[in-house]
Design an enzyme around this catalytic site. Sequence first.
Site, short mmCIF file in Angstrom:
data_model
loop_
_atom_site.label_atom_id
_atom_site.label_comp_id
_atom_site.label_asym_id
_atom_site.label_seq_id
_atom_site.Cartn_x
_atom_site.Cartn_y
_atom_site.Cartn_z
CG ASP A 61 29.19 29.64 41.38
OD1 ASP A 61 30.40 29.28 42.11
OD2 ASP A 61 29.06 28.82 40.40
CD GLU A 66 31.83 42.75 44.50
OE1 GLU A 66 31.76 43.75 44.92
OE2 GLU A 66 32.32 41.75 44.24
CG ASP A 67 30.17 38.03 40.49
OD1 ASP A 67 31.11 38.95 40.41
OD2 ASP A 67 30.56 36.75 41.11
NE ARG A 86 27.67 33.29 39.62
CZ ARG A 86 28.21 34.10 40.61
NH1 ARG A 86 29.59 34.55 40.31
NH2 ARG A 86 27.45 34.71 41.64
NE ARG A 131 33.03 33.59 34.97
CZ ARG A 131 32.81 33.35 35.99
NH1 ARG A 131 32.33 34.04 36.78
NH2 ARG A 131 33.59 31.98 36.68
CG HIS A 161 35.46 38.94 38.81
ND1 HIS A 161 34.74 38.21 39.63
CD2 HIS A 161 34.63 38.69 37.75
CE1 HIS A 161 33.86 37.74 39.32
NE2 HIS A 161 33.67 37.85 37.89
CB CYS A 248 32.48 37.52 45.86
SG CYS A 248 34.11 37.54 45.14
#
Length: 253
Positions: A61, A66-67, A86, A131, A161, A248
């Site tokens: 992933d 961006e996460d 992640r 998340r 999200h 993302c």
Amino acid sequence: MIFSHAIARRPEKNMAAGITTSTLGIPDYKKALDQFDAYVKALSDCGVSVTVLDPLRGYPDAHFVEDAAVVTPDIAVITNPGAASRKGEVPSIAAALQSFRETVWIQPPGTIDGGDVLMVGRHFFIGLSDRTNEKGARQLGDAVAGFGYTWTPVPVAAGLHFKSSVNAVGNDTLLVTRPFADHPALAGFHRIVISPPEEYAGNTLLVNGRLIMPAGFPGTRQKLQALDKPILELDVSEFRKMDGGLTCLSLRF
């Protein structure tokens, strides 16, 4: 906000092993690479200098960069992703940002994904989702408040999200899915409401006065044309299969 830089990461060959709730099938890796290259070119065409990182082995992933961080004009907040698989993506993103911004880190038990964070002017909306928890949102809010930003926590009832459902398409205009059409946290903004069959188009990206939207959503495009901004449609079908979208795939600052 005018963006001059972006960080993106090429997908790894095993991207299909990533986390997804989609039932759209297995992504085609070669097609995903072509779509990624088109995405980077689109950012470049908008006047953004893009740093492209190599695939991160063992993290399917990791191209959803961006996460892993929230980048403001003043500071970069390194996240603690909500998915355990992640968390190992974070150090390489922090290293890539060190030459651009001072960094601070979200500490456990706080968790936050950058996909839950929308900056509009000097205000942050922080989605509370599977998340992103309240402790993570509070840490981010406190970090940016030190630079004069305000923030609002917003529960995310549906979608992975917050930015799956809400994105800024102008200084005072938000593109929203129907559940957020009358949300009190968004009062004061003009809202363009997406019809339910086109909800995926909610993940539209505003870059230096241009709108980049996923291809194949004519109803949403027609509504966005009223903003009188150039619109570019990009095929991101292979990333959609992995619950990802346009916002993302890069960190923009």
